[in-house]
Design a protein around this motif. Structure first.
Motif, PDB file in Angstrom:
ATOM      1  N   GLY A  11      -1.144  -8.645   0.513  1.00 20.40           N
ATOM      2  CA  GLY A  11      -1.614  -7.647   1.404  1.00 20.40           C
ATOM      3  C   GLY A  11      -2.450  -8.202   2.707  1.00 20.40           C
ATOM      4  O   GLY A  11      -1.993  -9.438   2.924  1.00 20.40           O
ATOM      5  N   SER A  12      -3.456  -7.738   3.037  1.00 22.69           N
ATOM      6  CA  SER A  12      -4.094  -8.231   4.143  1.00 22.69           C
ATOM      7  C   SER A  12      -4.591  -9.604   3.943  1.00 22.69           C
ATOM      8  O   SER A  12      -5.143  -9.951   3.055  1.00 22.69           O
ATOM      9  CB  SER A  12      -5.448  -7.511   4.531  1.00 22.69           C
ATOM     10  OG  SER A  12      -5.094  -6.304   4.899  1.00 22.69           O
ATOM     11  N   ARG A  54       2.920  -7.615   2.764  1.00 21.50           N
ATOM     12  CA  ARG A  54       3.282  -6.202   3.028  1.00 21.50           C
ATOM     13  C   ARG A  54       3.070  -5.883   4.453  1.00 21.50           C
ATOM     14  O   ARG A  54       3.739  -4.734   5.020  1.00 21.50           O
ATOM     15  CB  ARG A  54       2.071  -5.646   2.331  1.00 21.50           C
ATOM     16  CG  ARG A  54       1.743  -4.147   2.378  1.00 21.50           C
ATOM     17  CD  ARG A  54       0.706  -3.571   1.731  1.00 21.50           C
ATOM     18  NE  ARG A  54       0.545  -3.716   0.407  1.00 21.50           N
ATOM     19  CZ  ARG A  54      -0.171  -4.119  -0.528  1.00 21.50           C
ATOM     20  NH1 ARG A  54      -1.261  -4.760  -0.146  1.00 21.50           N
ATOM     21  NH2 ARG A  54       0.140  -4.173  -2.076  1.00 21.50           N
ATOM     22  N   HIS A  55       2.399  -6.486   5.266  1.00 25.32           N
ATOM     23  CA  HIS A  55       2.157  -6.035   6.547  1.00 25.32           C
ATOM     24  C   HIS A  55       3.097  -6.763   7.592  1.00 25.32           C
ATOM     25  O   HIS A  55       2.925  -6.718   8.902  1.00 25.32           O
ATOM     26  CB  HIS A  55       0.620  -6.151   7.235  1.00 25.32           C
ATOM     27  CG  HIS A  55      -0.192  -5.160   6.332  1.00 25.32           C
ATOM     28  ND1 HIS A  55      -0.537  -3.870   6.544  1.00 25.32           N
ATOM     29  CD2 HIS A  55      -1.110  -5.563   5.212  1.00 25.32           C
ATOM     30  CE1 HIS A  55      -1.425  -3.402   5.519  1.00 25.32           C
ATOM     31  NE2 HIS A  55      -1.610  -4.375   4.725  1.00 25.32           N
ATOM     32  N   PRO A  63      -1.165   0.535   7.703  1.00 30.40           N
ATOM     33  CA  PRO A  63      -0.719   1.130   6.555  1.00 30.40           C
ATOM     34  C   PRO A  63      -0.058   2.150   6.346  1.00 30.40           C
ATOM     35  O   PRO A  63       0.779   2.548   5.445  1.00 30.40           O
ATOM     36  CB  PRO A  63      -2.498   1.253   5.889  1.00 30.40           C
ATOM     37  CG  PRO A  63      -3.379   0.724   6.935  1.00 30.40           C
ATOM     38  CD  PRO A  63      -2.428   0.499   8.186  1.00 30.40           C
ATOM     39  N   SER A  87      -4.175  -7.161  -2.802  1.00 32.37           N
ATOM     40  CA  SER A  87      -4.710  -6.233  -1.708  1.00 32.37           C
ATOM     41  C   SER A  87      -6.149  -6.337  -1.340  1.00 32.37           C
ATOM     42  O   SER A  87      -6.986  -6.491  -2.408  1.00 32.37           O
ATOM     43  CB  SER A  87      -4.475  -4.824  -2.074  1.00 32.37           C
ATOM     44  OG  SER A  87      -3.356  -4.550  -2.662  1.00 32.37           O
ATOM     45  N   ALA A  88      -6.662  -6.111  -0.269  1.00 33.18           N
ATOM     46  CA  ALA A  88      -8.168  -6.102   0.119  1.00 33.18           C
ATOM     47  C   ALA A  88      -8.667  -4.893  -0.346  1.00 33.18           C
ATOM     48  O   ALA A  88      -7.845  -3.673  -0.277  1.00 33.18           O
ATOM     49  CB  ALA A  88      -8.217  -6.528   1.480  1.00 33.18           C
ATOM     50  N   GLY A 185      -8.562   1.461  -1.018  1.00 32.65           N
ATOM     51  CA  GLY A 185      -7.627   0.704   0.012  1.00 32.65           C
ATOM     52  C   GLY A 185      -6.751   1.740   0.504  1.00 32.65           C
ATOM     53  O   GLY A 185      -6.835   2.677   0.610  1.00 32.65           O
ATOM     54  N   MET A 186      -5.738   1.266   1.454  1.00 33.74           N
ATOM     55  CA  MET A 186      -4.815   2.166   2.164  1.00 33.74           C
ATOM     56  C   MET A 186      -3.433   1.698   1.870  1.00 33.74           C
ATOM     57  O   MET A 186      -2.654   2.491   2.361  1.00 33.74           O
ATOM     58  CB  MET A 186      -5.083   1.705   3.727  1.00 33.74           C
ATOM     59  CG  MET A 186      -6.558   1.919   4.185  1.00 33.74           C
ATOM     60  SD  MET A 186      -6.667   1.789   5.984  1.00 33.74           S
ATOM     61  CE  MET A 186      -8.599   1.688   6.141  1.00 33.74           C
ATOM     62  N   THR A 187      -3.082   0.827   0.936  1.00 37.76           N
ATOM     63  CA  THR A 187      -1.637   0.658   0.714  1.00 37.76           C
ATOM     64  C   THR A 187      -0.921   0.808  -0.606  1.00 37.76           C
ATOM     65  O   THR A 187       0.119   0.631  -0.974  1.00 37.76           O
ATOM     66  CB  THR A 187      -1.535  -0.622   0.937  1.00 37.76           C
ATOM     67  OG1 THR A 187      -2.266  -1.624   0.220  1.00 37.76           O
ATOM     68  CG2 THR A 187      -1.659  -1.080   2.565  1.00 37.76           C
TER      69      THR A 187
HETATM   70  C1  LIG Z   1      -8.456  -5.638   6.588  1.00 37.06           C
HETATM   71  S1  LIG Z   1      -9.355  -4.104   5.921  1.00 37.06           S
HETATM   72  C2  LIG Z   1      -8.055  -2.927   5.981  1.00 37.06           C
HETATM   73  C3  LIG Z   1      -6.799  -3.181   5.359  1.00 37.06           C
HETATM   74  O1  LIG Z   1      -6.707  -4.283   4.367  1.00 37.06           O
HETATM   75  C4  LIG Z   1      -6.150  -3.585   3.314  1.00 37.06           C
HETATM   76  O2  LIG Z   1      -4.857  -3.819   3.333  1.00 37.06           O
HETATM   77  P1  LIG Z   1      -3.845  -4.423   2.091  1.00 37.06           P
HETATM   78  O3  LIG Z   1      -4.141  -3.289   1.035  1.00 37.06           O
HETATM   79  O4  LIG Z   1      -2.593  -4.740   2.302  1.00 37.06           O
HETATM   80  O5  LIG Z   1      -4.716  -5.764   1.525  1.00 37.06           O
HETATM   81  C5  LIG Z   1      -6.290  -2.007   3.394  1.00 37.06           C
HETATM   82  O6  LIG Z   1      -5.515  -1.342   2.476  1.00 37.06           O
HETATM   83  C6  LIG Z   1      -6.094  -1.792   4.795  1.00 37.06           C
HETATM   84  O7  LIG Z   1      -4.769  -1.709   5.073  1.00 37.06           O
END
Ligand SMILES: CSC[C@H]1O[C@H](OP(=O)(O)O)[C@H](O)[C@@H]1O
Ligand SMILES: Nc1ncnc2[nH]cnc12
Length: 290
Positions: A11-12, A54-55, A63, A87-88, A185-187
């Protein structure tokens, strides 16, 4: 049983992993479009591993726009059996402090703007999501964390929000109060739904980066602070991932919880009534039962 192949979604802040033997970035196309990025394949501790940011490298996908279906299809297409994501997340619990890791076991899905299934009219399927994460794989993550000296909270409910803005204070209070969520979180949704449809064992590891906005001693979420915590804990995340192949071992029996057979009785549409084009798209995800 076949080989164990570990998939890792970063993730992030986690855009690659190091220490892979025979590492190679592979471009994979899928019937659901291109995945977030090329996939990094190689060997870790003698086991095949496939990594996907993921990103995308450079954090290009928001997300809401992460191509979740293409990502899961591509991982399945490359033979992944066991999928771990990193994931964050924000924390709703005092004791789940920034820098801690939480082994998520449950979800509340508040996302609204993402395709959530590989299936549709023409090939209808309903899988169980009562237990959306795999106990056997979670056990391996727990052992890997112990081996790596990483503190891991044994369970947690992850609230998946649409974003990209962070929550209001009223939402944050509701999620951590009546709703009983532990992290946000968002993902991880629809990722978990799609992993189940693709018959993958799935275990999400959440790295706490903040207290969202409810904690009186901490302010609202600040992305600079999130990145600081992520960077400070990157080595712990990498150590955990490195210890995973040894902790998981070869796949000697089918998944005791049935993750690898989730589609066994799930498809409702009569074979004669199925949409041929959709069935073709499902070759990697559901080829075993179609
Ligand atoms: C950088 S804070 C917000 C961002 O971080 C997390 O992403 P991930 O789950 O891919 O680590 C959160 O879900 C947001 O997309
Ligand atoms: N507080 C938070 N809410 C949603 N996603 C996050 N990712 C990291 N912290 C978050």
């Amino acid at each position: 049983m076949g080989d164990t192949i570990i998939g890792i979604i970063g993730g992030s802040g986690v855009y690659e992993i190091d220490g892979l033997e025979d590492a190679e970035w592979q471009v994979v196309d899928t019937p659901w479009g291109p995945p977030s990025d090329a996939l990094l394949t190689g060997r870790l501790g003698g086991m095949r591993v496939v990594f996907l940011p993921r990103h995308g490298r450079g954090h290009v996908h928001s997300p809401s726009d992460v191509p979740y279906r293409a990502n899961i299809d591509a991982l399945k297409r490359l033979g992944v059996t066991d999928l771990v994501s990193v994931s964050a997340c924000g924390s709703f619990r005092e004791e789940m402090a920034p820098g801690d890791f939480v082994l998520v076991d449950q979800f509340i899905d508040r996302t609204v703007a993402r395709p959530k299934s590989f299936f549709a009219s023409g090939c209808v399927a309903h899988v169980s999501l009562a237990h959306p994460t795999c106990d056997r794989l979670r056990g391996a993550v727990t052992r890997a964390a112990e081996a790596a000296g990483v503190t891991l909270h044994a369970r947690g409910t992850y609230l998946a929000m649409e974003g990209p803005q962070f929550s209001t204070l009223a939402e944050s209070e509701m999620y951590r109060g009546h709703w009983g969520a532990d992290v946000i979180g968002m993902t991880n949704m629809p990722e978990a739904r799609l992993a189940r449809e693709a018959e993958l064992c799935y275990a999400p590891i959440a790295m706490v980066t903040d207290y969202d906005c409810w904690h009186e001693a901490h302010g609202a979420v600040d992305v600079a602070e999130v990145i600081r915590v992520l960077t400070a804990n990157a080595s712990a995340a990498k150590a955990l991932v490195k210890a995973l192949p040894g902790a998981l071992g070869a796949r000697e029996t089918p998944c005791p919880a049935g993750c690898d057979r989730a589609l066994e009785h799930a498809i409702m549409t009569a074979p004669t009534m199925r949409d041929a084009a959709l069935v073709e798209k499902l070759d990697a995800v559901a080829g075993r039962v179609l």
